[in-house]
Design an enzyme around this catalytic site. Structure first.
Site, PDB file in Angstrom:
ATOM      1  N   GLU A 109       0.833  -1.216   0.000  1.00  0.00           N
ATOM      2  CA  GLU A 109       0.000   0.000   0.000  1.00  0.00           C
ATOM      3  C   GLU A 109       0.859   1.254   0.000  1.00  0.00           C
ATOM      4  OE1 GLU A 109      -2.370  -1.563   3.368  1.00  0.00           O
ATOM      5  OE2 GLU A 109      -4.077  -0.810   2.242  1.00  0.00           O
ATOM      6  N   GLU A 129      -4.157  -9.221   3.695  1.00  0.00           N
ATOM      7  CA  GLU A 129      -4.909  -8.850   4.889  1.00  0.00           C
ATOM      8  C   GLU A 129      -6.087  -9.781   5.180  1.00  0.00           C
ATOM      9  OE1 GLU A 129      -3.597  -6.804   2.743  1.00  0.00           O
ATOM     10  OE2 GLU A 129      -2.816  -5.028   3.721  1.00  0.00           O
TER      11      GLU A 129
HETATM   12  N1  T1G Z   1       4.338  -7.488  11.666  1.00  0.00           N
HETATM   13  C1  T1G Z   1       5.087  -7.867  12.721  1.00  0.00           C
HETATM   14  N2  T1G Z   1       5.942  -8.912  12.712  1.00  0.00           N
HETATM   15  C2  T1G Z   1       6.028  -9.613  11.567  1.00  0.00           C
HETATM   16  C3  T1G Z   1       5.273  -9.287  10.414  1.00  0.00           C
HETATM   17  C4  T1G Z   1       4.401  -8.167  10.496  1.00  0.00           C
HETATM   18  N3  T1G Z   1       3.673  -7.777   9.460  1.00  0.00           N
HETATM   19  N4  T1G Z   1       5.596 -10.181   9.447  1.00  0.00           N
HETATM   20  C5  T1G Z   1       6.501 -11.014   9.981  1.00  0.00           C
HETATM   21  N5  T1G Z   1       6.754 -10.678  11.251  1.00  0.00           N
HETATM   22  C6  T1G Z   1       7.690 -11.343  12.159  1.00  0.00           C
HETATM   23  C7  T1G Z   1       7.353 -12.806  12.342  1.00  0.00           C
HETATM   24  O1  T1G Z   1       6.356 -12.945  13.336  1.00  0.00           O
HETATM   25  C8  T1G Z   1       8.686 -13.369  12.765  1.00  0.00           C
HETATM   26  O2  T1G Z   1       8.870 -12.993  14.122  1.00  0.00           O
HETATM   27  C9  T1G Z   1       9.664 -12.552  11.943  1.00  0.00           C
HETATM   28  O3  T1G Z   1       8.970 -11.349  11.563  1.00  0.00           O
HETATM   29  C10 T1G Z   1      10.104 -13.269  10.703  1.00  0.00           C
HETATM   30  O4  T1G Z   1       8.885 -13.647  10.042  1.00  0.00           O
HETATM   31  C11 T1G Z   1      -2.684  -1.646   7.063  1.00  0.00           C
HETATM   32  C12 T1G Z   1      -3.473  -3.965   8.168  1.00  0.00           C
HETATM   33  C13 T1G Z   1       6.865 -11.338   5.325  1.00  0.00           C
HETATM   34  C14 T1G Z   1       6.535 -13.474   4.066  1.00  0.00           C
HETATM   35  O5  T1G Z   1       0.372 -10.445   6.507  1.00  0.00           O
HETATM   36  O6  T1G Z   1       3.859 -13.308   5.581  1.00  0.00           O
HETATM   37  O7  T1G Z   1      -0.421  -4.574   6.558  1.00  0.00           O
HETATM   38  O8  T1G Z   1       9.048 -15.305  15.139  1.00  0.00           O
HETATM   39  O9  T1G Z   1       9.438 -16.101  10.092  1.00  0.00           O
HETATM   40  O10 T1G Z   1       9.485 -16.756   6.625  1.00  0.00           O
HETATM   41  O11 T1G Z   1      -3.464  -2.807   5.210  1.00  0.00           O
HETATM   42  O12 T1G Z   1       6.582 -12.981   7.724  1.00  0.00           O
HETATM   43  O13 T1G Z   1      11.101 -14.032  14.482  1.00  0.00           O
HETATM   44  O14 T1G Z   1       9.713 -13.252  16.437  1.00  0.00           O
HETATM   45  O15 T1G Z   1       7.470 -15.229   8.751  1.00  0.00           O
HETATM   46  O16 T1G Z   1      10.928 -14.768   5.867  1.00  0.00           O
HETATM   47  C15 T1G Z   1       0.008  -7.733   6.307  1.00  0.00           C
HETATM   48  C16 T1G Z   1       2.947 -11.326   7.331  1.00  0.00           C
HETATM   49  C17 T1G Z   1      -0.074  -7.173   7.700  1.00  0.00           C
HETATM   50  C18 T1G Z   1       2.703 -10.362   6.189  1.00  0.00           C
HETATM   51  C19 T1G Z   1       8.386 -13.228   5.734  1.00  0.00           C
HETATM   52  N6  T1G Z   1       1.258  -8.423   6.173  1.00  0.00           N
HETATM   53  N7  T1G Z   1       4.296 -11.857   7.280  1.00  0.00           N
HETATM   54  O17 T1G Z   1       8.431 -14.616   5.921  1.00  0.00           O
HETATM   55  O18 T1G Z   1       9.835 -14.714   8.045  1.00  0.00           O
HETATM   56  S1  T1G Z   1      -1.603  -6.357   7.952  1.00  0.00           S
HETATM   57  C20 T1G Z   1       1.342  -9.763   6.310  1.00  0.00           C
HETATM   58  C21 T1G Z   1       4.631 -12.849   6.409  1.00  0.00           C
HETATM   59  C22 T1G Z   1      -1.458  -4.917   7.064  1.00  0.00           C
HETATM   60  C23 T1G Z   1      -2.472  -2.845   6.214  1.00  0.00           C
HETATM   61  C24 T1G Z   1      -2.704  -4.140   6.907  1.00  0.00           C
HETATM   62  C25 T1G Z   1       6.036 -13.356   6.494  1.00  0.00           C
HETATM   63  C26 T1G Z   1       6.933 -12.823   5.399  1.00  0.00           C
HETATM   64  P1  T1G Z   1       9.734 -13.951  15.123  1.00  0.00           P
HETATM   65  P2  T1G Z   1       8.830 -15.033   9.249  1.00  0.00           P
HETATM   66  P3  T1G Z   1       9.731 -15.291   6.575  1.00  0.00           P
END
Ligand code: T1G
Length: 696
Positions: A109, A129
């Protein structure tokens, strides 16, 4: 203008270019500090007279994984991400952005609010999301449809799927594909903006007319899905306002986003997201894993073939061992078939398959495991067979080889004791089909070395599995709990609930299939063998339901034999097997049961309370490390409804005190089966939930 360094955002200015670097490891999540830093940086660069163009990029693996998921459910800390993005879009100076790695949600975004977007090779982008029970809440539902075809925007947002950089370019989501590290690509993009070779536009200024037919079709499709989840539908409702001035559309998006934030599905889905990651936090994770390049799988049946497929896909060279040459060859063909199915699903290619198959050897000679790093047995589920095999392996395998057993319930300590190297023995309980199911129970025996556990964790990561640490007990975590609530389903069947009603009730609750349909699919003979194994030690006071035994005695093992509880002559419809209905009737009469009626709510309450009770015992005994580990087992291995977050997350919605009351009421019918677990009573007494135990 000096270079500024906020906690997470770094700004540098040179040659009329203002560079903004997101630097918030590990995924550049756009938490409150990052949002404020970004807003300040854009404002400062707009105010700096020497700056003519602004370029944003991310340090680390990707531009950004979006909003900080850890903030959800807590009071919003300003600035809102959507406000920061509106500020960027309104910037008087052009803002260009480089997308690299996996850039998702608010990260994408952010890019949509910029005036041009450059993707780097290998990048993947998406708005996932809805998979968290939300919708793109920072302008994504308004800006994406302005940049790409309306139906494609509906598809991306309602599915949450990621697209690769090439597709993103074709869709019009990206303006061009750059090269070099993100920092360099950002400078190049800025120069292209300055010399006019990169088209600049405000996404919000693009006028579109949402296609009502596409909207209606999408809403109809999503409304027929089970379980019916609100997020995708509300996301489409938000998109339907993208024909209005963007300020208005974003207001609607914000309202619908708020409604979803308050919906319990969001809590459950984010709990499920966290569960997949929290389970990695085990004491042995600190140990150094052994290098795993070569593996043997002993046993070329369904499990062995699935495990071999998973190991090949993880990049290991695999030797598959069978007792007879023709069975070994059949196993090789079966592995190739698994790869062919992956190609059909669009998940692989012919050349990938051919390359992977080069890594597969089949043999009948056990001595071929002598030099391999890892051996996993998937032989007949019998303790004598397995201990005899491990004793042989002990004499053949190189020192330091990891010896894994795929047993689904046998005592891994006994198997380890058959060797002189118990420290190298570990349970690796795959779930069928082993190359598709994500759950792997890593069963740690009393003497398993920490680095062997760490090796299993590393291997499961390479196989893209969710590894959950389990202690040794009959059935480990999943199957032990399954045995308990399966009994409850049988008790309700004997007491008057039709097995079809029980299945429907649990499918309406959110399971993909009810317990009787699952049993038919897995094979009724498996449960039959377990019940026969446990018969000698079954307590006299335990109610026993022989309906499934009677069905099995006819050789009706479910789908694989054309009938079980249901008939499978026509794969399109699920019809009760009249003979099974007759057996139910006869067993009820033989048991002298006074039939009773169950509502669907009764069925779900008993089934789930039974599941939660045994899960509480599994946590209390330390077989599972935390409640969230049990949730992960059921989310990734047993088709538990993801939006409920797992059995113990769901238990917290009911509350410990209410669960204790339920069990005490049910105990009036069957005092032996319904016993309040001590842990549940403790939680009720101290007014805590299972979530309070997840911090360990
Ligand atoms: N926020 C906080 N922590 C996050 C995070 C996030 N968005 N994404 C990953 N982490 C942490 C995860 O918990 C782990 O923590 C570490 O980073 C490594 O992640 C306003 C409302 C990006 C594909 O849904 O899909 O934006 O265990 O092991 O395998 O519209 O992380 O080490 O303490 O998964 O390399 C939308 C979610 C949010 C993406 C990377 N975004 N993340 O995969 O690493 S809502 C998502 C993933 C939003 C807006 C809306 C994957 C990854 P720890 P990982 P990875």
């Amino acid at each position: 203008m000096v270079d500024t360094e906020s906690a997470l955002i770094r700004t540098t200015v040179a040659n009329a270019i203002g560079l903004i670097a997101l630097n918030n490891p590990p995924v550049n999540a756009l938490g409150a500090v990052a949002r404020q830093g970004l807003a300040d940086a854009v404002a400062a660069l707009n105010a700096a007279s020497e700056v003519q163009v602004i370029a944003i990029y991310g340090e680390g693996k990707a531009l950004s994984a979006g909003a900080d998921i850890r903030e959800f459910g807590k009071p919003l800390v300003a600035p809102r991400l959507s406000d920061v993005l509106d500020q960027i879009e309104a910037s008087l100076k052009p803002v260009v952005i480089v997308l690299h790695g996996t850039t998702l949600g608010g990260g994408l975004e952010l890019a949509l609010a910029c005036h041009a977007r450059v993707g780097l090779p290998g990048a993947h982008v998406g708005l996932p999301e809805v998979t968290l029970g939300l919708l793109p809440g920072a302008g994504g539902t308004q800006r994406l449809p302005r940049l790409i075809a309306f139906d494609k925007a509906i598809d991306m947002i309602s599915s949450g799927r990621q697209v690769a950089v090439e597709e993103a370019l074709d869709l019009g989501l990206l303006d061009t594909i750059g090269e070099g590290p993100p920092h360099q690509a950002a400078l190049s993009a800025a120069k292209a903006a300055l010399n006019g070779s990169l088209m600049l536009r405000r996404t919000g200024d693009i006028a579109i007319k949402p296609d009502s037919a596409t909207i209606a079709a999408a809403i109809e499709r999503l409304s027929s899905k089970r379980p019916l989840l609100a997020a995708p539908i509300k996301a489409i409702q938000a998109i339907s306002h993208s024909g209005e001035p963007i300020v208005e559309g974003i207001k609607t998006e914000r309202r619908l986003f708020g409604e979803l934030m308050d919906n319990p599905d969001r809590q459950g889905l984010i709990h499920a997201f966290n569960a997949e990651r929290v389970v990695r936090r085990i004491p042995e994770a600190a140990a150094t894993p052994r290098e795993m390049k070569t593996a043997a799988v002993i046993g070329g049946g369904t499990m062995g073939v699935g495990i071999a497929t998973a190991l090949l896909q993880a990049g290991l060279r695999v030797t598959l061992i069978e007792m007879a040459a023709e069975r070994a060859e059949m196993a090789k063909v079966a592995v190739a078939k698994n790869f062919d199915e992956a190609i059909k699903r669009g998940k692989s290619t012919a050349e990938a398959r051919d390359k992977l198959l080069l890594g597969l050897a089949v043999t009948t000679d056990l001595r071929d495991v002598a030099t391999l790093d890892l051996v996993i047995e998937a032989v007949f589920e019998d303790i004598a067979t397995k201990t005899e095999l491990f004793s042989k392996l002990d004499n053949i395998c190189k020192s330091g080889a990891v010896l894994g057993t795929n047993t689904s319930y046998l005592d891994v300590n006994l198997i380890a004791a058959a060797t002189s190297r118990p420290q190298d023995v570990i349970g690796l309980h795959f779930f069928s089909p082993a190359h598709l199911m994500r759950l792997l129970e890593v069963v740690v025996a009393d003497r398993t070395a920490p680095e062997v556990v760490a090796t299993a964790l590393a291997l499961s990561g390479r196989m893209k599995k969710v590894a959950v640490r389990s202690g040794v007990c009959d059935g480990f975590i999943g199957n032990r709990i399954l045995a308990h609530y399966r009994k409850m389903a049988d008790y309700m069947l004997l007491d008057g609930a039709a097995f079809e009603q029980i299945d429907h009730a649990l499918e309406d609750f959110g399971f993909a299939m009810g317990p009787f349909a699952v049993a038919d699919l897995a094979g009724l003979d498996i449960g039959w063998a377990t019940r026969k194994r446990k018969a000698p030690t079954r307590p006299a006071e335990e109610r026993y339901v022989a309906i499934a035994d009677r069905i099995c005695e006819h050789g009706w093992f479910g789908r694989k034999s054309g009938r079980g509880y249901y008939l499978y002559d026509d794969p399109k419809i699920r019809r009760p097997n009249p003979d099974a209905l007759a057996i139910v009737k006869a067993e009820r009469a033989a048991a002298g049961v006074t039939l009773r009626r169950f509502t669907d709510q009764d069925i779900v309450a008993r089934y789930m309370t039974a599941m939660i009770s045994e899960a509480a015992r599994v946590v209390a005994e330390g077989v599972a490390m935390r409640p969230i580990d049990v949730d992960a087992v059921f989310l990734f291995g047993y088709g538990f409804p993801r939006h409920l977050g797992g059995p113990l997350n769901y238990a917290d919605r009911i509350g410990a005190a209410a669960l204790v009351e339920r069990i005490e009421a049910f105990a009036k019918e069957d005092r032996y089966y319904w016993q309040v677990p001590d842990l549940l009573r403790q939680l009720a007494k101290t007014k805590r939930g299972f979530a309070d135990l997840n911090q360990r």
